[in-house]
Design an enzyme around this catalytic site. Structure first.
Site, short mmCIF file in Angstrom:
data_model
loop_
_atom_site.label_atom_id
_atom_site.label_comp_id
_atom_site.label_asym_id
_atom_site.label_seq_id
_atom_site.Cartn_x
_atom_site.Cartn_y
_atom_site.Cartn_z
N GLN A 40 -0.86 2.61 3.09
CA GLN A 40 -0.29 2.88 1.77
C GLN A 40 -0.25 1.64 0.87
O GLN A 40 0.12 1.74 -0.29
CB GLN A 40 1.12 3.46 1.91
N ASN A 41 -0.61 0.47 1.41
CA ASN A 41 -0.65 -0.72 0.57
C ASN A 41 -1.88 -0.62 -0.33
O ASN A 41 -2.98 -0.31 0.14
CB ASN A 41 -0.70 -1.99 1.42
N ALA A 42 -1.70 -0.88 -1.62
CA ALA A 42 -2.77 -0.68 -2.60
C ALA A 42 -3.73 -1.86 -2.72
O ALA A 42 -4.68 -1.80 -3.50
CB ALA A 42 -2.15 -0.39 -3.97
N PHE A 43 -3.54 -2.92 -1.95
CA PHE A 43 -4.34 -4.14 -2.10
C PHE A 43 -5.85 -3.88 -2.06
O PHE A 43 -6.58 -4.21 -3.00
CB PHE A 43 -3.95 -5.16 -1.03
N THR A 139 1.51 -5.10 -4.26
CA THR A 139 0.68 -3.95 -3.89
C THR A 139 1.35 -3.10 -2.81
O THR A 139 0.83 -2.07 -2.43
CB THR A 139 -0.70 -4.42 -3.39
#
Length: 165
Positions: A40-43, A139
């Protein structure tokens, strides 16, 4: 007593122009030994959008290669800490990474970008390197107040301004 956790080695070399500093890897990232390993981290999604690359379908090795090819370094402000779970608010007894030593390994480094507020709390240490220091929206999925599109716009602008877009 909490266990002392040790962070990941930096992704940075002589071609690094912009260094992104997170705070400290979450549980999923430490388990996988990968930066921004939580799905789920947008990085990686943000970098894929900026660079028009399918990074979400890429292996971690391919993601790292893309970052290096674009002059983007990845590290954290903390070398080690004590923490239960993944929240920055739960970090205790943190030890900072050696930014000056990394700076010496990255002669083309132009700027440092802090990924989120916990990382940015240490901007006085990174500013001591004499480079521009940016604060980017985290992020992390914990930063729910920023939409993906808003995060993407801020990251796109910062990466473009420092020659890594």
């Amino acid at each position: 007593r909490m266990t002392r956790l040790v962070g990941l080695s930096p992704i940075a070399d002589e071609g690094t122009r912009l260094l992104v500093l997170g705070s400290f890897p979450g549980v999923a990232s430490l388990r996988a030994q990968q930066y921004y390993g939580h799905p789920q981290n947008a990085f990686w999604r943000i970098l894929g959008a900026v660079w028009a690359l399918p990074l979400m379908q890429a292996t971690y090795a391919e993601r790292v290669a893309a970052a290096r090819a674009h002059g983007l370094g990845i590290w954290d402000v903390y070398a080690s800490c004590e923490r239960e779970g993944s929240l920055d608010a739960d970090i205790r007894g943190a030890v900072l990474n050696d930014f000056a030593a990394l700076r010496a390994r990255c002669p083309q480094l132009r700027a440092i970008a802090h990924n989120g507020g916990e990382s940015f709390r240490h901007a006085h240490h990174t500013r001591a390197l004499g480079l521009p220091v940016l604060r980017l929206p985290s992020t992390s999925p914990a930063n729910a107040s920023w939409s993906f599109d808003r995060k993407l716009a801020a990251w796109r602008e910062a990466l473009a301004a420092h020659g890594v877009a």
